[in-house]
Design an enzyme around this catalytic site. Sequence first.
Site, PDB file in Angstrom:
ATOM      1  CD  GLU A  55      -2.836  -1.616 -21.137  1.00  0.00           C
ATOM      2  OE1 GLU A  55      -2.941  -1.277 -19.936  1.00  0.00           O
ATOM      3  OE2 GLU A  55      -3.763  -1.498 -21.944  1.00  0.00           O
ATOM      4  CG  HIS A 109      -0.721  -0.452 -16.787  1.00  0.00           C
ATOM      5  ND1 HIS A 109      -2.000  -0.590 -17.285  1.00  0.00           N
ATOM      6  CD2 HIS A 109      -0.871  -0.176 -15.471  1.00  0.00           C
ATOM      7  CE1 HIS A 109      -2.873  -0.403 -16.303  1.00  0.00           C
ATOM      8  NE2 HIS A 109      -2.207  -0.150 -15.205  1.00  0.00           N
TER       9      HIS A 109
HETATM   10  P1  NAD Z   1       0.781   2.667  -3.221  1.00  0.00           P
HETATM   11  O1  NAD Z   1       0.115   3.778  -2.565  1.00  0.00           O
HETATM   12  O2  NAD Z   1       0.587   1.268  -2.700  1.00  0.00           O
HETATM   13  O3  NAD Z   1       2.374   2.910  -3.266  1.00  0.00           O
HETATM   14  C1  NAD Z   1       2.943   4.106  -3.705  1.00  0.00           C
HETATM   15  C2  NAD Z   1       4.306   4.254  -3.044  1.00  0.00           C
HETATM   16  O4  NAD Z   1       4.963   5.392  -3.641  1.00  0.00           O
HETATM   17  C3  NAD Z   1       4.231   4.533  -1.527  1.00  0.00           C
HETATM   18  O5  NAD Z   1       5.040   3.599  -0.830  1.00  0.00           O
HETATM   19  C4  NAD Z   1       4.758   5.952  -1.402  1.00  0.00           C
HETATM   20  O6  NAD Z   1       5.482   6.188  -0.188  1.00  0.00           O
HETATM   21  C5  NAD Z   1       5.680   6.024  -2.611  1.00  0.00           C
HETATM   22  N1  NAD Z   1       6.029   7.387  -3.011  1.00  0.00           N
HETATM   23  C6  NAD Z   1       5.257   8.488  -3.048  1.00  0.00           C
HETATM   24  N2  NAD Z   1       5.968   9.555  -3.450  1.00  0.00           N
HETATM   25  C7  NAD Z   1       7.223   9.114  -3.684  1.00  0.00           C
HETATM   26  C8  NAD Z   1       8.430   9.745  -4.100  1.00  0.00           C
HETATM   27  N3  NAD Z   1       8.481  11.041  -4.361  1.00  0.00           N
HETATM   28  N4  NAD Z   1       9.547   8.981  -4.225  1.00  0.00           N
HETATM   29  C9  NAD Z   1       9.519   7.655  -3.948  1.00  0.00           C
HETATM   30  N5  NAD Z   1       8.398   7.013  -3.549  1.00  0.00           N
HETATM   31  C10 NAD Z   1       7.275   7.719  -3.414  1.00  0.00           C
HETATM   32  O7  NAD Z   1       0.352   2.749  -4.762  1.00  0.00           O
HETATM   33  P2  NAD Z   1       0.302   1.582  -5.853  1.00  0.00           P
HETATM   34  O8  NAD Z   1      -1.042   0.946  -5.841  1.00  0.00           O
HETATM   35  O9  NAD Z   1       1.516   0.730  -5.713  1.00  0.00           O
HETATM   36  O10 NAD Z   1       0.385   2.433  -7.204  1.00  0.00           O
HETATM   37  C11 NAD Z   1       1.616   2.864  -7.727  1.00  0.00           C
HETATM   38  C12 NAD Z   1       1.436   3.173  -9.196  1.00  0.00           C
HETATM   39  O11 NAD Z   1       1.005   1.993  -9.884  1.00  0.00           O
HETATM   40  C13 NAD Z   1       0.393   4.243  -9.501  1.00  0.00           C
HETATM   41  O12 NAD Z   1       0.846   5.011 -10.590  1.00  0.00           O
HETATM   42  C14 NAD Z   1      -0.830   3.420  -9.872  1.00  0.00           C
HETATM   43  O13 NAD Z   1      -1.709   4.117 -10.720  1.00  0.00           O
HETATM   44  C15 NAD Z   1      -0.202   2.270 -10.595  1.00  0.00           C
HETATM   45  N6  NAD Z   1      -0.984   1.028 -10.663  1.00  0.00           N
HETATM   46  C16 NAD Z   1      -1.660   0.565  -9.555  1.00  0.00           C
HETATM   47  C17 NAD Z   1      -2.370  -0.640  -9.650  1.00  0.00           C
HETATM   48  C18 NAD Z   1      -3.077  -1.208  -8.447  1.00  0.00           C
HETATM   49  O14 NAD Z   1      -3.880  -2.133  -8.616  1.00  0.00           O
HETATM   50  N7  NAD Z   1      -2.815  -0.740  -7.244  1.00  0.00           N
HETATM   51  C19 NAD Z   1      -2.382  -1.364 -10.857  1.00  0.00           C
HETATM   52  C20 NAD Z   1      -1.677  -0.876 -11.959  1.00  0.00           C
HETATM   53  C21 NAD Z   1      -0.990   0.321 -11.842  1.00  0.00           C
END
Ligand code: NAD
Length: 282
Positions: A152, A140
Amino acid sequence: MSITLAGVIGAGTMGNGIAQVFAHHGYRVIMADTSDAALAKGLEAIKQSLARQVKKGTLTDSDAEATLARITPTTRLSDLAPCGIVVEAATENAAIKEQLFREVSAQVAPTAILASNTSSISLTRIASWCTAPERVIGMHFMNPVPVMQLVEIIRALQTSDATWQTVHDLSLALGKTPVTAKDAPGFVSNRILMPMINEAVFTLHEGLATAEDIDTVMKLGMNHPIGPLALADLIGLDTCLSIMDILHDEFRDSKYRACPLLVQMVSAGRLGRKTGRGFYRY
Ligand code: NAD
């Protein structure tokens, strides 16, 4: 086991940051997303982040170029087959993640590690979708990934000691500080952070003070670098609400109920910075 090639699924906010950090530390990276447009956007974000580091003098031009050259974009999940580790950072949706983990776990080598950057989905559940659940773990990262020090590490019930050790050592090799948590809703980070943000929303909802004053109390009184309402706007209010709902559903404890104002803000589409309006206007 020595890892030289890393896969990252998702080129969004977190995925492009994770790809950048691996590549910056000398790993070759395959970054997968569903469309060329999403990959181009992710690569552009990496370019801009590297350019900022060059401007600050913390990275040379040639290091920035070499970092970028180590990242190969793809829309085919099968290209991840040779990776020693795959870090999944796709959209926070259990159905999407289930499909991805089932597909990727059937394709990678028997020694490969599958990590998820999920904020709230149970790692034990994710491991149950995979052919080798002992090689599944949570990694994480925090946003923005190149800047934030913490990783994490979340051990699923099935995670082996060897998998944990490899990911712990890898996090250090990426210049991060790893902290290990058991698999429980919100892990440590969001278990503490989200109820604090939710409580800040309650103080606003009940009219105790203005948004600015609530944030000032936490900044000047508690030495937080950013107030909880400004932080909620940065994270996205929809994300905050979905994490509160998971804490509430999984612990079945009313202390995790989302503040009605948070629910209303999300219904109104006031999601924070990404929509130009949350507790503040941008
Ligand atoms: P985001 O929406 O910015 O990016 C997600 C990406 O995944 C998109 O580009 C989308 O096209 C892609 N995607 C969707 N389905 C897919 C598939 N089947 N194959 C390949 N790519 C695919 O989201 P994010 O903020 O980067 O979050 C991603 C992960 O990280 C989530 O699990 C989220 O909970 C976690 N996270 C986010 C944060 C934050 O602050 N944004 C912090 C820690 C953890």
